[in-house]
Write an enzyme that holds these catalytic residues in place. Structure first.
Site, PDB file in Angstrom:
ATOM      1  N   THR A   1       0.826  -1.217   0.000  1.00 33.39           N
ATOM      2  CA  THR A   1       0.000   0.000   0.000  1.00 33.39           C
ATOM      3  C   THR A   1       0.856   1.260   0.000  1.00 33.39           C
ATOM      4  O   THR A   1       0.370   2.330  -0.355  1.00 33.39           O
ATOM      5  CB  THR A   1      -0.914   0.031   1.235  1.00 33.39           C
ATOM      6  OG1 THR A   1      -0.123  -0.265   2.398  1.00 33.39           O
ATOM      7  CG2 THR A   1      -2.032  -0.990   1.137  1.00 33.39           C
ATOM      8  N   ASP A   2       2.130   1.133   0.366  1.00 31.42           N
ATOM      9  CA  ASP A   2       2.966   2.333   0.527  1.00 31.42           C
ATOM     10  C   ASP A   2       3.161   3.085  -0.787  1.00 31.42           C
ATOM     11  O   ASP A   2       2.987   4.303  -0.851  1.00 31.42           O
ATOM     12  CB  ASP A   2       4.311   1.985   1.171  1.00 31.42           C
ATOM     13  CG  ASP A   2       5.077   0.893   0.440  1.00 31.42           C
ATOM     14  OD1 ASP A   2       4.515   0.240  -0.465  1.00 31.42           O
ATOM     15  OD2 ASP A   2       6.261   0.683   0.794  1.00 31.42           O
ATOM     16  N   GLY A  32      18.232 -11.422   6.163  1.00 30.23           N
ATOM     17  CA  GLY A  32      17.382 -11.996   5.129  1.00 30.23           C
ATOM     18  C   GLY A  32      15.963 -12.304   5.540  1.00 30.23           C
ATOM     19  O   GLY A  32      15.211 -12.926   4.786  1.00 30.23           O
ATOM     20  N   SER A  59      18.951  -3.046   6.995  1.00 32.31           N
ATOM     21  CA  SER A  59      19.590  -1.954   6.251  1.00 32.31           C
ATOM     22  C   SER A  59      19.048  -0.600   6.704  1.00 32.31           C
ATOM     23  O   SER A  59      19.815   0.354   6.913  1.00 32.31           O
ATOM     24  CB  SER A  59      19.372  -2.128   4.742  1.00 32.31           C
ATOM     25  OG  SER A  59      17.995  -2.152   4.422  1.00 32.31           O
ATOM     26  N   GLU A 106      19.358   4.909   0.663  1.00 32.52           N
ATOM     27  CA  GLU A 106      19.055   3.598   0.077  1.00 32.52           C
ATOM     28  C   GLU A 106      18.579   3.747  -1.373  1.00 32.52           C
ATOM     29  O   GLU A 106      18.943   2.955  -2.237  1.00 32.52           O
ATOM     30  CB  GLU A 106      18.015   2.861   0.912  1.00 32.52           C
ATOM     31  CG  GLU A 106      17.826   1.424   0.487  1.00 32.52           C
ATOM     32  CD  GLU A 106      17.605   0.469   1.644  1.00 32.52           C
ATOM     33  OE1 GLU A 106      17.293  -0.688   1.362  1.00 32.52           O
ATOM     34  OE2 GLU A 106      17.749   0.869   2.807  1.00 32.52           O
ATOM     35  N   ASP A 149      10.242   1.637   6.231  1.00 32.11           N
ATOM     36  CA  ASP A 149      11.249   0.946   7.032  1.00 32.11           C
ATOM     37  C   ASP A 149      12.025   1.924   7.906  1.00 32.11           C
ATOM     38  O   ASP A 149      12.189   1.724   9.117  1.00 32.11           O
ATOM     39  CB  ASP A 149      12.216   0.180   6.131  1.00 32.11           C
ATOM     40  CG  ASP A 149      11.533  -0.930   5.359  1.00 32.11           C
ATOM     41  OD1 ASP A 149      10.358  -1.232   5.654  1.00 32.11           O
ATOM     42  OD2 ASP A 149      12.167  -1.494   4.448  1.00 32.11           O
TER      43      ASP A 149
END
EC number: 2.7.1.6
Length: 388
Positions: free
Chosen positions: A36-37, A121, A127, A159, A171
């Site tokens: 949805t972002d 992972g 990150s 990023e 994030d």
């Protein structure tokens, strides 16, 4: 687990001095609101009790010395020439430095030691945690006086532009703004946010990592974005006010879009509109402390991701079906971009071990390998470690 003390000890051993500052920055989960972002909708992330710990001090020259304890690797560079590294992890640090440089902030050489306990992972955004820890640390030691939202934007830009991953802002936002026992209702269009109480009481967050990462993920992610944009273009011809699927409602999807686009585009758009509604109804359940009601929305979210958005895989679907059969699990769904990765489950604490054993055994019989289980609680956001 690499504690803050372990990172500090390694820093002293490597550089023969105490660090100026130690920063802890958490990983994140997303409870509901997937894909949805980039459609300018809503997400519901939360910071978790697994973090990157970073010890840092200024140097008197322009050299950069980094040590990553987890990888048993070192990196050396210079602030005059910030380049990408074959080791990858230094890029998340150098990307932040590059963004600060472009914004006109001054800094010198740095000594950095980092380590943590965010499972690699598993889709928990180690990150983003690293990026947030770096920008937070530099803001503290150089006294830039940056507000948290600006630090989030710098971390995301690092990023996007330096590392080359076109992630949304969720994030980094969750890592920086996390609050203990709360999720964050984030509006990805306005960046307005609200803390939603998430007192798990006798429950915990269980992540079941399939350890599967299908090669489809990155290409199919771009395909989903284009399909959503195709739906928006079709809707705009009739509803000019629709700038993204955030502006669409169920009636528009069912009575307008369904007849003018291919079925696959209709399905994608239907999922996004329904997921935004599910998230908002789910937040109302949490405000009432109705964890069971919220869990039902998680199960419904997975059905939409699997059947309409088509980003699940047999391993994820199998784990969610197993979860439906466990009375101790009140909600479960795939988490993240899809085609592998984790399911997120809300589970009664007293049943964790037996449920994990049962699900792991069933998964191994079906796929030949056991999933990895991680237990999380909801934590605060990026912060300086007291006493550092």
């Amino acid at each position: 687990m690499l504690s803050q003390q372990a990172v500090t000890r390694q820093f002293i051993k490597a550089f023969q001095t105490d660090p100026e500052l130690v920063v802890s920055s958490p990983g994140r989960i997303n409870l509901i609101g997937e894909h949805t972002d980039y459609n300018k909708g809503f997400v519901l992330p939360a910071a978790i009790d697994k973090s990157i710990n970073l010890a840092i001090s200024r140097r008197k020259d322009e050299e950069l010395h980094y040590i990553a304890i987890d990888f048993k690797q070192e990196f050396r560079g210079n602030i005059s020439k910030l380049e990408k590294s074959v080791q990858l992890w230094p890029d998340y640090i150098n990307g932040v430095l590059q963004q600060l440089k472009e914004l006109g902030f001054r800094f010198g050489g740095l000594n950095i030691v980092l380590g943590g306990d965010i499972p690699a992972g598993a889709g928990l955004s180690s990150s983003a945690a690293l990026e947030c820890s770096v920008v937070y640390a530099l803001n503290e030691i150089y006294r830039y006086d940056l507000p948290r939202l600006e630090m989030v934007k710098i971390a995301q830009a690092a990023e996007n532009k330096f590392v080359g991953v076109k992630c949304g802002i969720m994030d980094q936002f969750a890592s920086m703004f996390g609050k203990k026992d709360h999720a964050i209702l984030l509006d990805c269009r306005s960046l307005k946010y609200e803390y939603i109480p998430l007192d798990l009481h006798q429950h915990a967050i269980l992540l079941m990592d399939t350890r599967v990462k299908h090669s489809l993920a990155s290409g199919e992610y771009n395909v989903r974005r284009e399909q959503c944009e195709m739906g928006v273009r079709a809707l705009r011809k009739i509803y000019p006010q629709v700038e993204s699927l955030r502006d669409a409602n169920r009636a528009m999807i069912e009575y307008t879009l369904k007849d003018v686009v291919p079925d696959v585009v209709y399905n994608r758009c239907k999922y996004v509109v329904e997921e935004n509604l599910r998230l908002q109804v789910g937040c109302e359940a949490l405000r009432r402390n109705d964890l069971v009601g919220f869990g039902k929305k998680m199960f419904a979210s997975h059905t939409g991701l699997s059947k309409l958005y088509d980003v699940s895989c047999p391993e994820l679907d199998f784990l969610v079906e197993l979860a439906r059969e466990e009375h101790a699990i009140i909600g479960a769904r795939m988490m993240g971009g899809g085609f592998g990765g984790c399911t997120i489950n809300i589970i009664r604490k007293s049943f964790i071990n037996e449920v994990v054993d049962r699900m792991s055994n069933a998964f191994r019989k079906r796929f030949g390998e056991e999933p990895l289980a991680h237990i999380c609680s909801i934590s605060g956001g990026t912060q300086a470690v007291p006493g550092s």
